[in-house]
Design a protein around this motif. Structure first.
Motif, mmCIF file in Angstrom:
data_model
loop_
_atom_site.group_PDB
_atom_site.id
_atom_site.type_symbol
_atom_site.label_atom_id
_atom_site.label_comp_id
_atom_site.label_asym_id
_atom_site.label_seq_id
_atom_site.Cartn_x
_atom_site.Cartn_y
_atom_site.Cartn_z
ATOM 1 N N ALA A 43 100.169 -73.068 -19.239
ATOM 2 C CA ALA A 43 98.917 -73.351 -18.526
ATOM 3 C C ALA A 43 98.797 -74.842 -18.241
ATOM 4 O O ALA A 43 99.112 -75.681 -19.088
ATOM 5 C CB ALA A 43 97.724 -72.868 -19.348
ATOM 6 N N GLY A 44 98.363 -75.170 -17.048
ATOM 7 C CA GLY A 44 98.173 -76.558 -16.630
ATOM 8 C C GLY A 44 99.356 -77.143 -15.893
ATOM 9 O O GLY A 44 99.206 -78.127 -15.163
ATOM 10 N N GLN A 45 100.554 -76.598 -16.075
ATOM 11 C CA GLN A 45 101.734 -77.099 -15.372
ATOM 12 C C GLN A 45 101.715 -76.671 -13.912
ATOM 13 O O GLN A 45 100.962 -75.788 -13.517
ATOM 14 C CB GLN A 45 103.017 -76.584 -16.027
ATOM 15 C CG GLN A 45 103.306 -77.172 -17.382
ATOM 16 C CD GLN A 45 104.633 -76.668 -17.929
ATOM 17 O OE1 GLN A 45 105.176 -75.653 -17.508
ATOM 18 N NE2 GLN A 45 105.173 -77.397 -18.904
ATOM 19 N N HIS A 46 102.555 -77.315 -13.117
ATOM 20 C CA HIS A 46 102.728 -76.939 -11.711
ATOM 21 C C HIS A 46 104.115 -76.318 -11.541
ATOM 22 O O HIS A 46 105.084 -76.808 -12.119
ATOM 23 C CB HIS A 46 102.593 -78.163 -10.804
ATOM 24 C CG HIS A 46 101.194 -78.655 -10.695
ATOM 25 N ND1 HIS A 46 100.629 -79.498 -11.626
ATOM 26 C CD2 HIS A 46 100.234 -78.404 -9.786
ATOM 27 C CE1 HIS A 46 99.384 -79.761 -11.285
ATOM 28 N NE2 HIS A 46 99.116 -79.110 -10.166
ATOM 29 N N HIS A 47 104.167 -75.258 -10.756
ATOM 30 C CA HIS A 47 105.432 -74.581 -10.456
ATOM 31 C C HIS A 47 105.456 -74.204 -8.988
ATOM 32 O O HIS A 47 104.406 -73.997 -8.370
ATOM 33 C CB HIS A 47 105.588 -73.299 -11.290
ATOM 34 C CG HIS A 47 105.893 -73.550 -12.722
ATOM 35 N ND1 HIS A 47 107.166 -73.740 -13.195
ATOM 36 C CD2 HIS A 47 105.075 -73.648 -13.797
ATOM 37 C CE1 HIS A 47 107.129 -73.941 -14.499
ATOM 38 N NE2 HIS A 47 105.865 -73.892 -14.889
ATOM 39 N N ASN A 48 106.661 -74.092 -8.448
ATOM 40 C CA ASN A 48 106.824 -73.583 -7.091
ATOM 41 C C ASN A 48 106.994 -72.073 -7.138
ATOM 42 O O ASN A 48 107.857 -71.568 -7.862
ATOM 43 C CB ASN A 48 108.056 -74.188 -6.414
ATOM 44 C CG ASN A 48 107.820 -75.592 -5.947
ATOM 45 O OD1 ASN A 48 106.707 -75.959 -5.584
ATOM 46 N ND2 ASN A 48 108.862 -76.402 -5.948
ATOM 47 N N VAL A 49 106.171 -71.364 -6.399
ATOM 48 C CA VAL A 49 106.378 -69.952 -6.162
ATOM 49 C C VAL A 49 107.309 -69.895 -4.965
ATOM 50 O O VAL A 49 107.073 -70.553 -3.951
ATOM 51 C CB VAL A 49 105.047 -69.238 -5.838
ATOM 52 C CG1 VAL A 49 105.285 -67.762 -5.545
ATOM 53 C CG2 VAL A 49 104.051 -69.433 -6.973
ATOM 54 N N THR A 50 108.392 -69.127 -5.068
ATOM 55 C CA THR A 50 109.417 -69.108 -4.032
ATOM 56 C C THR A 50 109.654 -67.679 -3.556
ATOM 57 O O THR A 50 109.676 -66.755 -4.364
ATOM 58 C CB THR A 50 110.739 -69.693 -4.583
ATOM 59 O OG1 THR A 50 110.464 -70.957 -5.210
ATOM 60 C CG2 THR A 50 111.754 -69.896 -3.489
ATOM 61 N N TRP A 51 109.826 -67.521 -2.247
ATOM 62 C CA TRP A 51 110.095 -66.206 -1.686
ATOM 63 C C TRP A 51 111.146 -66.320 -0.600
ATOM 64 O O TRP A 51 111.407 -67.387 -0.063
ATOM 65 C CB TRP A 51 108.823 -65.541 -1.139
ATOM 66 C CG TRP A 51 108.098 -66.350 -0.115
ATOM 67 C CD1 TRP A 51 108.240 -66.286 1.247
ATOM 68 C CD2 TRP A 51 107.130 -67.378 -0.351
ATOM 69 N NE1 TRP A 51 107.421 -67.191 1.857
ATOM 70 C CE2 TRP A 51 106.720 -67.877 0.893
ATOM 71 C CE3 TRP A 51 106.553 -67.919 -1.506
ATOM 72 C CZ2 TRP A 51 105.781 -68.892 1.027
ATOM 73 C CZ3 TRP A 51 105.619 -68.928 -1.372
ATOM 74 C CH2 TRP A 51 105.236 -69.400 -0.127
ATOM 75 N N GLU A 52 111.761 -65.200 -0.284
ATOM 76 C CA GLU A 52 112.832 -65.124 0.706
ATOM 77 C C GLU A 52 112.248 -65.150 2.115
ATOM 78 O O GLU A 52 111.284 -64.437 2.404
ATOM 79 C CB GLU A 52 113.612 -63.827 0.493
ATOM 80 C CG GLU A 52 114.851 -63.701 1.320
ATOM 81 C CD GLU A 52 115.873 -64.756 0.994
ATOM 82 O OE1 GLU A 52 116.294 -65.459 1.934
ATOM 83 O OE2 GLU A 52 116.247 -64.886 -0.184
ATOM 84 N N THR A 53 112.812 -65.962 2.996
ATOM 85 C CA THR A 53 112.345 -66.015 4.388
ATOM 86 C C THR A 53 113.412 -65.574 5.382
ATOM 87 O O THR A 53 113.123 -65.493 6.581
ATOM 88 C CB THR A 53 111.866 -67.431 4.757
ATOM 89 O OG1 THR A 53 112.949 -68.340 4.584
ATOM 90 C CG2 THR A 53 110.677 -67.850 3.920
#
Length: 125
Positions: A43-53
């Protein structure tokens, strides 16, 4: 014989119909590739949500994305993690919310449709 005025009105009518015809748009359902199953976020951290394009259609029905947190397939629509980004970006940064520890969560990516990520874990600070 058709009068010139009738001919012009016929052309204008056909032109008008061509403008009102719906443009073909496709639904884009990009799979989420991160977070993966078994990942632990704090909790509190930043992450990249990644998806296929790859393979995105030329005309997407809704290209504006939103990311929500879900617990047991129940989506927390009152607290979006990210909104208003281009679904073709392939990723968006989110801040991990403070939620009860010890439960499995997933992310839901909305644009044209809702795609659930694999389940992962969030722990407190």
């Amino acid at each position: 014989m058709i009068s010139f005025t009738t001919f012009i009105f016929t052309l204008l009518a056909l032109f008008s119909l061509s403008l009102s015809a719906p443009m073909r748009r496709d639904v884009f359902v990009p799979p989420i590739i991160y977070p993966k199953s078994g990942v632990v976020w704090i909790a509190g951290q930043h992450h990249n949500v990644t998806w296929e394009t790859d393979g995105a259609p030329v005309s997407i029905t809704n290209g504006i994305g939103r990311v929500y947190l879900a617990n047991n397939t129940i989506i927390d629509l009152d607290h979006p993690l990210a909104i208003g980004f281009d679904i073709l970006d392939g990723r968006v940064s989110v801040q991990v919310p403070s939620v009860p520890t010890g439960q499995n969560y997933s992310l839901v990516l909305f644009g044209d449709s809702g795609n659930y990520s694999p389940q992962f874990t969030i722990i407190g600070l």
